[in-house]
Scaffold this active site. Structure first.
Site, PDB file in Angstrom:
ATOM      1  N   CYS A   1       0.822  -1.227   0.000  1.00  0.00           N
ATOM      2  CA  CYS A   1       0.000   0.000   0.000  1.00  0.00           C
ATOM      3  C   CYS A   1       0.852   1.272   0.000  1.00  0.00           C
ATOM      4  CB  CYS A   1      -0.945   0.008   1.189  1.00  0.00           C
ATOM      5  SG  CYS A   1      -2.120  -1.356   1.126  1.00  0.00           S
TER       6      CYS A   1
ATOM      7  N   HIS B   1      -3.385   7.524   1.903  1.00  0.00           N
ATOM      8  CA  HIS B   1      -3.779   6.193   1.445  1.00  0.00           C
ATOM      9  C   HIS B   1      -5.194   5.933   1.961  1.00  0.00           C
ATOM     10  CE1 HIS B   1      -3.966   2.035   0.617  1.00  0.00           C
ATOM     11  NE2 HIS B   1      -3.767   1.629   1.851  1.00  0.00           N
TER      12      HIS B   1
ATOM     13  N   ASN C   1     -10.078  -0.017  -0.430  1.00  0.00           N
ATOM     14  CA  ASN C   1      -8.618   0.062  -0.361  1.00  0.00           C
ATOM     15  C   ASN C   1      -8.047  -0.529  -1.654  1.00  0.00           C
ATOM     16  OD1 ASN C   1      -5.893  -0.245   0.156  1.00  0.00           O
ATOM     17  ND2 ASN C   1      -6.179  -1.040   2.230  1.00  0.00           N
TER      18      ASN C   1
HETATM   19  O1  UT7 Z   1      -3.892  -0.741   3.382  1.00  0.00           O
HETATM   20  C1  UT7 Z   1      -3.059  -1.451   4.240  1.00  0.00           C
HETATM   21  C2  UT7 Z   1      -3.355  -1.181   5.620  1.00  0.00           C
HETATM   22  N1  UT7 Z   1      -4.572  -1.818   6.065  1.00  0.00           N
HETATM   23  C3  UT7 Z   1      -5.320  -1.150   6.905  1.00  0.00           C
HETATM   24  O2  UT7 Z   1      -5.033  -0.003   7.159  1.00  0.00           O
HETATM   25  C4  UT7 Z   1      -6.456  -1.847   7.612  1.00  0.00           C
HETATM   26  C5  UT7 Z   1      -6.341  -1.545   9.079  1.00  0.00           C
HETATM   27  N2  UT7 Z   1      -7.406  -2.110   9.902  1.00  0.00           N
HETATM   28  C6  UT7 Z   1      -8.694  -1.719   9.801  1.00  0.00           C
HETATM   29  O3  UT7 Z   1      -9.043  -0.916   8.959  1.00  0.00           O
HETATM   30  C7  UT7 Z   1      -9.664  -2.241  10.822  1.00  0.00           C
HETATM   31  O4  UT7 Z   1      -8.951  -2.935  11.827  1.00  0.00           O
HETATM   32  C8  UT7 Z   1     -10.763  -3.177  10.234  1.00  0.00           C
HETATM   33  C9  UT7 Z   1     -11.736  -2.364   9.386  1.00  0.00           C
HETATM   34  C10 UT7 Z   1     -10.103  -4.265   9.411  1.00  0.00           C
HETATM   35  C11 UT7 Z   1     -11.555  -3.819  11.370  1.00  0.00           C
HETATM   36  O5  UT7 Z   1     -12.070  -2.845  12.261  1.00  0.00           O
HETATM   37  P1  UT7 Z   1     -11.901  -3.044  13.829  1.00  0.00           P
HETATM   38  O6  UT7 Z   1     -12.634  -1.955  14.481  1.00  0.00           O
HETATM   39  O7  UT7 Z   1     -10.438  -3.119  14.098  1.00  0.00           O
HETATM   40  O8  UT7 Z   1     -12.665  -4.391  14.079  1.00  0.00           O
HETATM   41  P2  UT7 Z   1     -12.078  -5.746  14.709  1.00  0.00           P
HETATM   42  O9  UT7 Z   1     -11.033  -6.341  13.863  1.00  0.00           O
HETATM   43  O10 UT7 Z   1     -11.771  -5.472  16.123  1.00  0.00           O
HETATM   44  O11 UT7 Z   1     -13.340  -6.662  14.649  1.00  0.00           O
HETATM   45  C12 UT7 Z   1     -14.410  -6.423  15.495  1.00  0.00           C
HETATM   46  C13 UT7 Z   1     -15.424  -7.524  15.305  1.00  0.00           C
HETATM   47  C14 UT7 Z   1     -14.862  -8.915  15.427  1.00  0.00           C
HETATM   48  O12 UT7 Z   1     -15.794  -9.698  16.123  1.00  0.00           O
HETATM   49  P3  UT7 Z   1     -15.582 -10.082  17.671  1.00  0.00           P
HETATM   50  O13 UT7 Z   1     -14.302 -10.849  17.696  1.00  0.00           O
HETATM   51  O14 UT7 Z   1     -15.488  -8.764  18.382  1.00  0.00           O
HETATM   52  O15 UT7 Z   1     -16.803 -10.870  17.986  1.00  0.00           O
HETATM   53  C15 UT7 Z   1     -14.791  -9.392  13.993  1.00  0.00           C
HETATM   54  O16 UT7 Z   1     -14.955 -10.795  13.885  1.00  0.00           O
HETATM   55  O17 UT7 Z   1     -15.998  -7.426  14.011  1.00  0.00           O
HETATM   56  C16 UT7 Z   1     -15.977  -8.700  13.386  1.00  0.00           C
HETATM   57  N3  UT7 Z   1     -15.867  -8.515  11.935  1.00  0.00           N
HETATM   58  C17 UT7 Z   1     -16.931  -8.304  11.147  1.00  0.00           C
HETATM   59  N4  UT7 Z   1     -18.240  -8.209  11.425  1.00  0.00           N
HETATM   60  C18 UT7 Z   1     -19.066  -7.978  10.399  1.00  0.00           C
HETATM   61  C19 UT7 Z   1     -14.739  -8.507  11.183  1.00  0.00           C
HETATM   62  N5  UT7 Z   1     -15.065  -8.290   9.894  1.00  0.00           N
HETATM   63  C20 UT7 Z   1     -16.423  -8.167   9.859  1.00  0.00           C
HETATM   64  C21 UT7 Z   1     -17.347  -7.934   8.820  1.00  0.00           C
HETATM   65  N6  UT7 Z   1     -18.660  -7.841   9.128  1.00  0.00           N
HETATM   66  N7  UT7 Z   1     -16.960  -7.771   7.534  1.00  0.00           N
END
Ligand code: UT7
Length: 323
Positions: A114, A250, A280
């Site tokens: 990225c 980005h 992204n």
């Molecule tokens: O470009 C390269 C760099 N990449 C990035 O910058 C991405 C960086 N990370 C992010 O943007 C965020 O961490 C995400 C958007 C990927 C996730 O957001 P988050 O607030 O960090 O959520 P999380 O990973 O803590 O997940 C929270 C919950 C989890 O469930 P539990 O374990 O709390 O029960 C996940 O299983 O959300 C769940 N989850 C989803 N739920 C519904 C993960 N993906 C999904 C989904 N729909 N698509």
């Protein structure tokens, strides 16, 4: 006399197929509301079957050449930032070179995921200021849809396909921050964090693999490292954040974009945001945002722009330029 790498053309290309968040509700335990609220993404474009990264890159390059009012045979270097090249080799850049009918000069790919477009801009700037090239096409192009695990809701809803391109030309400047062109670059990587965002396959593993990401971990690094590299790049250019007209970050997550802008002391009115429409697109996201930002009438000639990106590696960096 100071030679500057000045943007003289910009363009982009997005594949026709638009996929709204709601489409994922049919196959995954997810909702439009979750994707929107956690990432800011509403839709993304996916390449058609058979459409490759070099196809997208060539279309973006043609748009940038037309914007600059030049032909490909007057370009002496072509760089493609990508992690999803058509073939293992030759480079996507040589394929674009052939498609454009450019038979002179040289072409190569840059792979910093990225952060790839930032790395490509820094390379192009070095070639121009050292006198090795006068006119360079710098392209960011990706087909991340090809490395998605469609059963992993934590990643497959976040990425999209697309391409953006800039024409950079050597122009004499006064050597001050009032010059147009690239004023500073700042690059970093730290391979200790290679396991939090990677593809679990590759040539020497003998399979293509899928993108794997510990989203929370990447998020934790992102705001701090992006604000830090942007601050360093601004210091190198001798400017303060008050002087910045546009942040072009980005486009991975609206919460990372706004968190970084806040840390830099810049209001969201001065941030170009396209993540809602593109998702992204990895190395394509910054040139896409620059092109869309110009088309919207946001970025104008003479504006001071700071770009920043982070991705797999981890690799991150920032470029300050006067448009
Ligand atoms: O470009 C390269 C760099 N990449 C990035 O910058 C991405 C960086 N990370 C992010 O943007 C965020 O961490 C995400 C958007 C990927 C996730 O957001 P988050 O607030 O960090 O959520 P999380 O990973 O803590 O997940 C929270 C919950 C989890 O469930 P539990 O374990 O709390 O029960 C996940 O299983 O959300 C769940 N989850 C989803 N739920 C519904 C993960 N993906 C999904 C989904 N729909 N698509």
């Amino acid at each position: 006399m100071t030679i500057r790498a000045v943007v003289t053309g910009v363009g982009h290309y997005l594949p026709d197929r638009v996929v709204e968040n709601a489409e994922f509700e049919k196959t995954l335990e997810t909702t439009d509301d979750w994707i929107r609220s956690r990432s800011g993404i509403e839709r993304r474009h996916f390449a058609a079957e058979g459409q490759t990264t070099s196809d997208l890159a060539t279309r973006a390059a043609r748009a940038a050449l037309a914007d600059a009012g030049i032909t490909a045979d007057s370009v002496d270097a072509l760089i493609v930032a990508t992690s999803t090249a058509d073939l293992t080799f030759p480079s996507a850049a040589t394929m674009v070179q052939a498609e454009l009918g450019m038979t002179t000069g040289f072409a190569f790919d840059v792979q910093a995921v990225c952060a790839g477009f930032i790395y490509a801009l820094a390379n192009a700037n070095a070639l121009i200021v050292s006198g090795q090239a006068k006119r360079i096409l710098v392209i960011g192009a990706e087909t991340f849809s090809r490395i998605m695990d469609w059963t992993d809701r934590g990643t497959c809803v976040l990425f999209g396909d697309g391409a953006g391109a800039l024409v950079l030309e050597a122009v004499e400047g006064a050597g001050t921050k009032a010059d147009r062109g690239i004023l500073s670059t700042d690059l970093h990587s730290d391979g200790r964090f290679r396991d939090i965002l990677y593809v679990d396959g590759g040539v020497s593993k003998q399979n293509t693999g899928f993108l794997r990401m510990q989203g929370k971990e990447v998020f934790r690094h992102a705001v701090e490292k992006l604000a830090s590299t942007a601050t360093t790049a601004m210091e190198k250019a001798g400017i303060t954040s008050e002087e910045i007209d546009w942040v072009v970050p980005h486009q991975a997550n609206i919460r990372i974009i706004s968190g970084t802008a806040k840390k830099l002391g810049l209001p969201m009115e001065r941030v170009v945001v396209t993540v809602q429409d593109h998702g992204n697109t990895s190395a394509a996201s910054i040139p896409l945002a620059l092109s869309v930002g110009k088309a919207r009438g946001q970025i104008k000639s003479g504006d001071l722009v700071v770009t920043e990106a982070i991705g797999g590696g981890l690799a991150w960096g920032s470029v300050v330029l006067r448009w």
